[in-house]
Design a protein around this motif. Structure first.
Motif, PDB file in Angstrom:
ATOM      1  N   ILE A  24       0.849  -1.200   0.000  1.00 22.91           N
ATOM      2  CA  ILE A  24       0.000   0.000   0.000  1.00 22.91           C
ATOM      3  C   ILE A  24       0.878   1.242   0.000  1.00 22.91           C
ATOM      4  O   ILE A  24       1.829   1.334   0.770  1.00 22.91           O
ATOM      5  N   SER A  25       0.566   2.170  -0.889  1.00 21.14           N
ATOM      6  CA  SER A  25       1.258   3.460  -0.915  1.00 21.14           C
ATOM      7  C   SER A  25       0.223   4.552  -1.113  1.00 21.14           C
ATOM      8  O   SER A  25      -0.935   4.280  -1.455  1.00 21.14           O
ATOM      9  N   SER A  26       0.628   5.788  -0.902  1.00 25.23           N
ATOM     10  CA  SER A  26      -0.311   6.903  -1.094  1.00 25.23           C
ATOM     11  C   SER A  26      -0.776   6.976  -2.541  1.00 25.23           C
ATOM     12  O   SER A  26      -1.908   7.376  -2.831  1.00 25.23           O
ATOM     13  N   GLU A  27       0.098   6.563  -3.476  1.00 29.17           N
ATOM     14  CA  GLU A  27      -0.259   6.613  -4.902  1.00 29.17           C
ATOM     15  C   GLU A  27      -1.271   5.525  -5.274  1.00 29.17           C
ATOM     16  O   GLU A  27      -2.092   5.710  -6.170  1.00 29.17           O
ATOM     17  N   SER A  28      -1.207   4.383  -4.575  1.00 27.18           N
ATOM     18  CA  SER A  28      -2.072   3.259  -4.962  1.00 27.18           C
ATOM     19  C   SER A  28      -3.379   3.197  -4.178  1.00 27.18           C
ATOM     20  O   SER A  28      -4.251   2.390  -4.494  1.00 27.18           O
ATOM     21  N   LEU A  29      -3.555   4.049  -3.153  1.00 26.27           N
ATOM     22  CA  LEU A  29      -4.708   3.940  -2.266  1.00 26.27           C
ATOM     23  C   LEU A  29      -6.035   4.079  -3.010  1.00 26.27           C
ATOM     24  O   LEU A  29      -6.964   3.288  -2.810  1.00 26.27           O
ATOM     25  N   LEU A  30      -6.149   5.071  -3.891  1.00 32.08           N
ATOM     26  CA  LEU A  30      -7.397   5.266  -4.639  1.00 32.08           C
ATOM     27  C   LEU A  30      -7.701   4.065  -5.543  1.00 32.08           C
ATOM     28  O   LEU A  30      -8.859   3.678  -5.698  1.00 32.08           O
ATOM     29  N   LYS A  83     -14.057   7.176   2.533  1.00 30.77           N
ATOM     30  CA  LYS A  83     -13.177   7.665   1.469  1.00 30.77           C
ATOM     31  C   LYS A  83     -13.971   8.024   0.222  1.00 30.77           C
ATOM     32  O   LYS A  83     -13.681   9.012  -0.463  1.00 30.77           O
ATOM     33  N   LYS A  87     -14.142  11.692  -1.329  1.00 33.25           N
ATOM     34  CA  LYS A  87     -13.696  11.912  -2.709  1.00 33.25           C
ATOM     35  C   LYS A  87     -14.702  12.722  -3.504  1.00 33.25           C
ATOM     36  O   LYS A  87     -14.362  13.640  -4.250  1.00 33.25           O
ATOM     37  N   PHE A 144     -10.638  14.411  -0.436  1.00 35.62           N
ATOM     38  CA  PHE A 144      -9.583  13.400  -0.495  1.00 35.62           C
ATOM     39  C   PHE A 144      -9.077  13.291  -1.903  1.00 35.62           C
ATOM     40  O   PHE A 144      -9.837  13.278  -2.848  1.00 35.62           O
TER      41      PHE A 144
END
Length: 401
Positions: A182-188, A392, A396, A401
């Motif tokens: 999990i990364s901030s880029e892959s969360l969405l 989330k 969004k 978010f």
């Protein structure tokens, strides 16, 4: 034994076909292009969570002989909370499915365009709409079941063959499946993968459909196997799309319709046919199940006693199907409606997961068929996940978010 289980496939196949729509193909495509195999674990968890929730919904349907909305009406004693829950259900399912129906028909249209070219693209939405209308109007449950088994077979062959031809690296594939990343880029993207797999309206659809095929708790074992096998097939198809998209060199892929173009260097003209068949099957199945689910929700909420041939039941799915065709044909972008549907679904999914978990633990409702401790543990984990996803999703929509 295996043959008898495969012959018993029914409601679960319709549920699997419902969640593998254009939205799932797009989410899986973007996941594969942007992150390779590294988000396969999110899809695996989503599939297991879907199996758990759908099994509960099917079990509740068979034990009570009623739909999930009936369980809400009977299980929520507070009149204000019951009214709020039913209004939310109707809003999210009926309005939401009408808003997303254009995308379902659009996916099937893209599939036909990939196979036959763009010369008749203006007519394709009406071809899809008429095909869905005829199947729902003149068909019965057994016919729909056979059609969906055929379409799922087509979809599976198209996407799985495409994935195999990319010659995936199995060590990387296994790492992506079982090592969460999990990364901030892959969360969405993770939220999108989970959100397109665990679908609120499928819980209502499943609880109703099990009573079309079976009668009573004696068929619980068959219903459970149907759920597990069907959702597993849907999961394999979704994973095949991620694997296929991972083989694309360019990141200039924005959706499902771009996947075939990205795979052309590997497969040449065959890419269009494989993807076209897959997109057509995915779009058509979702174009049928979304209106059907909405009609079952209305039937359950308003207490209609008659079945598939009831004129009120038919008017619900006809309206949603027609709205989808018109939105697509007239190029209307129902952005506000879709935003409303996203907010409603963001609230609905954890609410329905909670009510479902609560109902399948009531001895007065389920008797000896209530949840086990293991089922409750996994159910609570899923509930917490749906709360997170719902928050989330709403954030969004409002740009938080």
């Amino acid at each position: 034994m295996k043959n008898s289980r495969l012959k018993n496939l029914g409601p679960g196949i319709l549920v699997a076909a419902a969640f593998i729509g254009p939205g799932t193909i797009t989410a899986c495509t973007l996941a594969g292009v942007s992150f390779g195999y590294s988000l396969l674990w999110a899809l695996l968890f989503s599939v297991l969570a879907t199996m758990s929730l759908q099994e509960m919904a099917a079990r509740l349907g068979l034990v009570t002989g009623k739909g999930l909305a009936d369980a809400v009406k009977e299980g929520v004693s507070n009149s204000g909370l019951r009214t709020f829950a039913l209004v939310l259900i109707i809003s999210a399912i009926l309005v939401g499915n009408a808003a997303y129906e254009a995308g379902n028909i659009g996916g099937a249209t893209l599939g036909l365009a990939s196979i036959f070219g763009n010369s008749y693209v203006l007519f394709f939405p009406w071809v899809i709409g008429i095909a869905a209308f005829l199947l729902l109007w003149f068909g019965n449950y057994k016919l729909l079941e056979r059609v969906f088994v055929g379409l799922i077979f087509l979809m599976s062959i198209a996407f799985v063959v495409t994935a195999i031809l990319t010659k995936p690296d199995f060590s990387e594939l296994l790492n992506g499946l079982f090592v969460p990343n999990i990364s901030s880029e892959s969360l969405l993207t993770i939220i999108a993968l989970v959100g397109t797999t665990i679908v609120p309206y499928n819980l209502f659809l499943h609880a109703s459909l099990v009573n079309e095929k079976w009668n009573g708790v004696s068929h619980l074992k068959s219903a459970r196997w149907d759920t597990l096998i069907s959702i597993a097939i849907g999961g394999v198809v979704s994973m095949a799309i991620i694997i296929s998209a991972s083989a694309i060199d360019t990141t200039d892929v924005n959706g499902a319709d771009d996947l075939a173009k990205g795979l052309e260097p590997l497969f040449g003209a065959w890419a269009n046919y494989f993807m076209g068949i897959g997109l057509f099957a995915a779009g058509l199945t979702s174009s049928i199940t979304a209106p059907l689910a909405a009609a079952y929700v209305a039937k359950s909420c308003f207490g209609w006693d008659k079945g598939l041939k009831d004129w009120r039941f038919r008017m619900v799915w006809v309206s949603i199907l027609l709205i989808g065709v018109l939105f697509l044909t007239l190029k209307i972008k129902p952005i506000e409606v879709i935003k409303f549907a996203q907010v409603a679904n963001g609230i609905l999914l954890p609410l329905i997961a909670f009510i479902l978990l609560w109902m399948v633990n009531k001895t007065s409702v389920m008797a000896s068929n209530k949840n086990s401790m293991i089922q409750n543990t996994f159910g609570i984990l899923i509930l917490l996940l749906t709360l997170f996803l719902g928050a989330k999703s709403i954030a969004k929509v409002f740009g938080l978010f």
